[in-house]
Design a protein around this motif. Structure first.
Motif, PDB file in Angstrom:
ATOM      1  N   ALA A 232       0.818  -1.207   0.000  1.00  0.00           N
ATOM      2  CA  ALA A 232       0.000   0.000   0.000  1.00  0.00           C
ATOM      3  C   ALA A 232       0.852   1.257   0.000  1.00  0.00           C
ATOM      4  CB  ALA A 232      -0.943  -0.018   1.207  1.00  0.00           C
ATOM      5  N   LEU A 233       1.960   1.247   0.762  1.00  0.00           N
ATOM      6  CA  LEU A 233       2.847   2.404   0.788  1.00  0.00           C
ATOM      7  C   LEU A 233       3.499   2.638  -0.568  1.00  0.00           C
ATOM      8  CD1 LEU A 233       4.547   1.938   4.280  1.00  0.00           C
ATOM      9  CD2 LEU A 233       2.879   3.675   3.619  1.00  0.00           C
ATOM     10  N   LEU A 234       3.932   1.554  -1.238  1.00  0.00           N
ATOM     11  CA  LEU A 234       4.559   1.694  -2.556  1.00  0.00           C
ATOM     12  C   LEU A 234       3.567   2.248  -3.575  1.00  0.00           C
ATOM     13  CD1 LEU A 234       6.672  -1.595  -2.701  1.00  0.00           C
ATOM     14  CD2 LEU A 234       7.494   0.740  -2.384  1.00  0.00           C
ATOM     15  N   LEU A 235       2.335   1.770  -3.557  1.00  0.00           N
ATOM     16  CA  LEU A 235       1.333   2.280  -4.484  1.00  0.00           C
ATOM     17  C   LEU A 235       1.061   3.759  -4.246  1.00  0.00           C
ATOM     18  CD1 LEU A 235      -1.222  -0.676  -4.553  1.00  0.00           C
ATOM     19  CD2 LEU A 235       0.299   0.053  -6.396  1.00  0.00           C
ATOM     20  N   ALA A 236       0.983   4.153  -2.992  1.00  0.00           N
ATOM     21  CA  ALA A 236       0.744   5.560  -2.683  1.00  0.00           C
ATOM     22  C   ALA A 236       1.892   6.432  -3.175  1.00  0.00           C
ATOM     23  CB  ALA A 236       0.543   5.737  -1.169  1.00  0.00           C
ATOM     24  N   ALA A 237       3.116   5.939  -3.015  1.00  0.00           N
ATOM     25  CA  ALA A 237       4.274   6.701  -3.477  1.00  0.00           C
ATOM     26  C   ALA A 237       4.264   6.852  -4.998  1.00  0.00           C
ATOM     27  CB  ALA A 237       5.548   6.017  -3.003  1.00  0.00           C
ATOM     28  N   MET A 238       3.899   5.783  -5.714  1.00  0.00           N
ATOM     29  CA  MET A 238       3.869   5.843  -7.183  1.00  0.00           C
ATOM     30  C   MET A 238       2.808   6.834  -7.666  1.00  0.00           C
ATOM     31  SD  MET A 238       4.316   1.801  -8.098  1.00  0.00           S
ATOM     32  CE  MET A 238       4.029   2.132  -9.827  1.00  0.00           C
ATOM     33  N   ILE A 239       1.649   6.816  -7.015  1.00  0.00           N
ATOM     34  CA  ILE A 239       0.586   7.742  -7.423  1.00  0.00           C
ATOM     35  C   ILE A 239       1.007   9.195  -7.205  1.00  0.00           C
ATOM     36  CG2 ILE A 239      -1.756   8.495  -6.848  1.00  0.00           C
ATOM     37  CD1 ILE A 239      -2.394   5.559  -6.226  1.00  0.00           C
ATOM     38  N   CYS A 240       1.633   9.480  -6.065  1.00  0.00           N
ATOM     39  CA  CYS A 240       2.099  10.852  -5.805  1.00  0.00           C
ATOM     40  C   CYS A 240       3.163  11.278  -6.820  1.00  0.00           C
ATOM     41  CB  CYS A 240       2.651  10.938  -4.382  1.00  0.00           C
ATOM     42  SG  CYS A 240       1.381  10.749  -3.108  1.00  0.00           S
ATOM     43  N   ARG A 241       4.040  10.352  -7.153  1.00  0.00           N
ATOM     44  CA  ARG A 241       5.108  10.696  -8.107  1.00  0.00           C
ATOM     45  C   ARG A 241       4.535  11.017  -9.486  1.00  0.00           C
ATOM     46  NH1 ARG A 241      10.360   6.829  -9.391  1.00  0.00           N
ATOM     47  NH2 ARG A 241      11.452   8.334 -10.737  1.00  0.00           N
ATOM     48  N   ARG A 242       3.565  10.242  -9.928  1.00  0.00           N
ATOM     49  CA  ARG A 242       2.973  10.498 -11.243  1.00  0.00           C
ATOM     50  C   ARG A 242       2.235  11.834 -11.264  1.00  0.00           C
ATOM     51  NH1 ARG A 242      -0.107   5.656 -14.035  1.00  0.00           N
ATOM     52  NH2 ARG A 242      -0.125   7.302 -15.599  1.00  0.00           N
TER      53      ARG A 242
ATOM     54  N   ARG B 215       2.974  14.489  -9.528  1.00  0.00           N
ATOM     55  CA  ARG B 215       3.979  15.563  -9.586  1.00  0.00           C
ATOM     56  C   ARG B 215       4.544  15.705 -10.990  1.00  0.00           C
ATOM     57  NH1 ARG B 215       7.338  14.293  -3.997  1.00  0.00           N
ATOM     58  NH2 ARG B 215       5.647  14.881  -2.540  1.00  0.00           N
ATOM     59  N   ARG B 216       4.788  14.590 -11.682  1.00  0.00           N
ATOM     60  CA  ARG B 216       5.339  14.660 -13.040  1.00  0.00           C
ATOM     61  C   ARG B 216       4.338  15.299 -14.007  1.00  0.00           C
ATOM     62  NH1 ARG B 216       7.894   9.073 -14.863  1.00  0.00           N
ATOM     63  NH2 ARG B 216       8.252  10.404 -16.668  1.00  0.00           N
ATOM     64  N   ARG B 217       3.052  15.034 -13.815  1.00  0.00           N
ATOM     65  CA  ARG B 217       2.041  15.628 -14.688  1.00  0.00           C
ATOM     66  C   ARG B 217       1.990  17.140 -14.512  1.00  0.00           C
ATOM     67  NH1 ARG B 217      -3.257  11.650 -14.542  1.00  0.00           N
ATOM     68  NH2 ARG B 217      -2.322   9.906 -15.683  1.00  0.00           N
ATOM     69  N   LYS B 218       2.197  17.598 -13.283  1.00  0.00           N
ATOM     70  CA  LYS B 218       2.176  19.039 -13.060  1.00  0.00           C
ATOM     71  C   LYS B 218       3.374  19.733 -13.700  1.00  0.00           C
ATOM     72  CE  LYS B 218      -0.449  18.871  -8.770  1.00  0.00           C
ATOM     73  NZ  LYS B 218      -0.441  19.166  -7.315  1.00  0.00           N
ATOM     74  N   LYS B 219       4.539  19.066 -13.744  1.00  0.00           N
ATOM     75  CA  LYS B 219       5.758  19.682 -14.263  1.00  0.00           C
ATOM     76  C   LYS B 219       5.848  19.575 -15.781  1.00  0.00           C
ATOM     77  CE  LYS B 219       8.434  18.841 -10.041  1.00  0.00           C
ATOM     78  NZ  LYS B 219       9.626  18.172  -9.474  1.00  0.00           N
ATOM     79  N   VAL B 220       5.525  18.452 -16.381  1.00  0.00           N
ATOM     80  CA  VAL B 220       5.707  18.228 -17.819  1.00  0.00           C
ATOM     81  C   VAL B 220       4.470  18.719 -18.557  1.00  0.00           C
ATOM     82  CG1 VAL B 220       6.115  16.509 -19.597  1.00  0.00           C
ATOM     83  CG2 VAL B 220       7.118  16.249 -17.303  1.00  0.00           C
ATOM     84  N   PRO B 221       4.650  19.576 -19.644  1.00  0.00           N
ATOM     85  CA  PRO B 221       3.497  20.049 -20.415  1.00  0.00           C
ATOM     86  C   PRO B 221       2.837  18.910 -21.160  1.00  0.00           C
ATOM     87  CG  PRO B 221       5.545  20.686 -21.491  1.00  0.00           C
ATOM     88  CD  PRO B 221       5.940  20.135 -20.161  1.00  0.00           C
ATOM     89  N   ALA B 222       1.584  19.039 -21.421  1.00  0.00           N
ATOM     90  CA  ALA B 222       0.828  18.005 -22.112  1.00  0.00           C
ATOM     91  C   ALA B 222       1.230  17.938 -23.564  1.00  0.00           C
ATOM     92  CB  ALA B 222      -0.666  18.316 -22.008  1.00  0.00           C
TER      93      ALA B 222
END
Length: 521
Positions: A426-436, A438-445
């Motif tokens: 559960a902790l690993l899944l939560a970390a992966m979701i948060c990381r994705r 953050r990447r969506r906010k930084k990288v333009p569509a």
């Protein structure tokens, strides 16, 4: 004068010896206060007495103590009354009879204890009453008659037990009553009675069983047959109305009118879940034994000392408040509970839960394993630091549930490992979701993402259902528009330097100027 002296002397001597002569009224030697004494009878009824009054003449043969508030027969209260023949203690508040309470009355013929508050009768309550003929116990609170209750009454002829709450008459409860001619068990709570219970009554002439909630099943089949064959002579026309209370299909029917095929029983079935448990030292444990059948089975727990199938065995020692050990058993109807307190290694072994009813017996084993690891882990810190206690172990013991602690050590370890693995996942899944995120906010569509593609043609109005079906291969909806009817004027293209920031993301798409059109749908 000399001639008259001897007669006068004899008269005086006779007056002195008068109280010692037998057969004279007891009041010549005294009488209890407020009581009436005449001949060999003493009447002390309805005087609000709480104890047997002192001073009753030893020669009393009939004693009336009815309608008082006597709750207990004091030890030795009746000891001086060895000549007593009739004792009336009805309508008092007696709650129990001590063993040997009437031992000093070997000549007693009639004993009336009607209308008291007796809840049970001890086996030795009537010791010494070998001459008793009539015993009145009606109108008490008796619920059970245990084996050999009346064993010391070989000459008893009448036994009145009506208007009690008797629901159990054990097979040997009436043993020893070979002279009994009248037995009244009417108006009780009897659901059944066994043939063995009435076998000792070889001189019986009158039997009263009416107004009981009889359970008409296979256990009562013998009674109907017995009455039809020869027992009818013991019952009056009123006493023959033995009415069934259950099962519902036979309710209010006479036992004599019910066919033998309708008196059925369902053999018991019994289940103990789980069949094996592991407990730690010092714990308390309770195990339920579920039994079903008709009539409702009697459940008994027993400890089995013989080894079986290689299971660990140890004869458990009897403990106060711990039924089912050392030859003792717990009895219950329906759901029998086995209670074990402060478990030791001696409790380990095989137990049996047995269910019995008139249809048969059924039993199932239960194995108890005792985990000794807790004792060993506590002994090591005790040698190093006697003043400290393993706090971690104690808190873990209190936090665990009964079901979890009852599992084996290996099972407990596996469950704990599985829970830890699930938490890590559960902790690993939560970390992966948060990381994705953050990447969506930084990288333009990428170009074109989020753009509504519109067909550059018009084929007239369309329905909403048709509009839903118009989708391209990427799943975007395709709207039908009419360019000949703009809603807003076209906007003059801006200079390249004044390009809007949002348009830079889609410059490669070569979109037309922003114009609103009327949509036909």
């Amino acid at each position: 004068m000399a001639l008259g002296a001897p007669p006068l002397l004899l008269l005086l001597l006779g007056l002195l010896l008068l109280p010692l002569l037998p057969g004279l009224p007891p009041h010549t030697t005294g009488c209890p206060a407020s009581c009436r004494c005449y001949s060999a009878t003493v009447e002390c009824g309805a005087l609000r007495l709480r104890v047997v009054p002192p001073g009753i003449p030893p020669g009393t043969q009939t004693l009336f103590l009815q309608d008082n508030s006597i709750a207990h027969l004091e030890q030795g209260a009746l000891a001086p009354l060895a000549a007593l023949r009739h004792l009336y203690l009805h309508n008092n508040t007696l709650r129990a009879l001590e063993s040997g309470a009437f031992r000093a009355q070997p000549r007693l013929l009639e004993l009336a204890l009607t209308g008291n508050r007796l809840r049970g009768l001890r086996g030795g309550a009537f010791v010494g009453l070998a001459q008793l003929r009539v015993l009145y116990l009606a109108g008490n609170q008796l619920a059970k008659l245990l084996d050999f209750t009346f064993l010391h009454l070989p000459r008893l002829q009448e036994l009145h037990l009506q208007e009690n709450s008797i629901e159990l008459l054990e097979d040997q409860a009436l043993a020893g009553l070979s002279s009994l001619a009248l037995l009244d068990l009417s108006r009780n709570q009897l659901g059944t009675i066994s043939r063995e219970a009435l076998q000792p009554l070889t001189s019986l002439q009158v039997l009263r069983l009416t107004e009981n909630p009889w359970r008409c099943d296979c256990a009562l089949h013998w009674l109907g047959s017995w009455i039809k064959e020869g027992g009818r002579r013991l019952l009056s026309s009123r006493d023959k109305k033995i009415t069934c209370a259950e099962p519902p299909r036979l309710a209010l029917q006479s036992l004599l009118e019910v066919s033998g095929g309708s008196l059925i029983c369902i053999p018991p079935s019994v289940n103990v879940e789980p069949p094996e448990l592991t407990a730690n030292l010092g714990e308390d444990l309770q195990v339920a034994c579920q039994a079903s059948g008709y009539p409702q089975p009697l459940v008994v727990w027993r400890k089995v000392s013989q080894p079986h199938d290689g299971k660990p065995q140890a004869q458990a020692q009897p403990e106060a408040g711990t039924p089912g050990l050392g030859g003792h058993a717990t009895r219950d109807t329906g759901s029998g509970m086995l209670f074990l307190t402060n478990i030791t290694l001696a409790h380990a072994g095989k137990y049996e839960c047995e269910a019995t009813n008139a249809g048969g017996k059924a039993r199932v084993p239960f194995y108890l394993l005792v985990n000794a690891s807790r004792q060993q882990s506590q002994q090591v810190p005790a040698l190093q630091a006697p003043a400290t206690r393993p706090v971690g172990l104690e808190s873990q013991h209190e936090a665990g549930s009964m079901a979890f602690r009852a599992l084996g050590l290996a099972t407990q370890t596996a469950i704990a490992a599985a829970i830890a693995l699930l938490a890590l996942t559960a902790l690993l899944l939560a970390a992966m979701i948060c990381r994705r995120r953050r990447r969506r906010k930084k990288v333009p569509a990428p170009p074109g993402e989020g753009t509504l593609f519109v067909n550059d043609y018009s084929d007239g109005p369309c329905t909403f259902a048709q509009l839903e079906e118009l989708r391209d291969e990427r799943g975007h909806e395709m709207f039908v528009i009419d360019r000949s009817k703009p809603l807003f004027a076209e906007i003059t293209p801006e200079a390249p330097g004044e390009q809007h920031p949002s348009e830079g993301l889609f410059s490669g798409l070569r979109l037309p100027p922003r114009v609103a059109y009327e949509i036909h749908c």
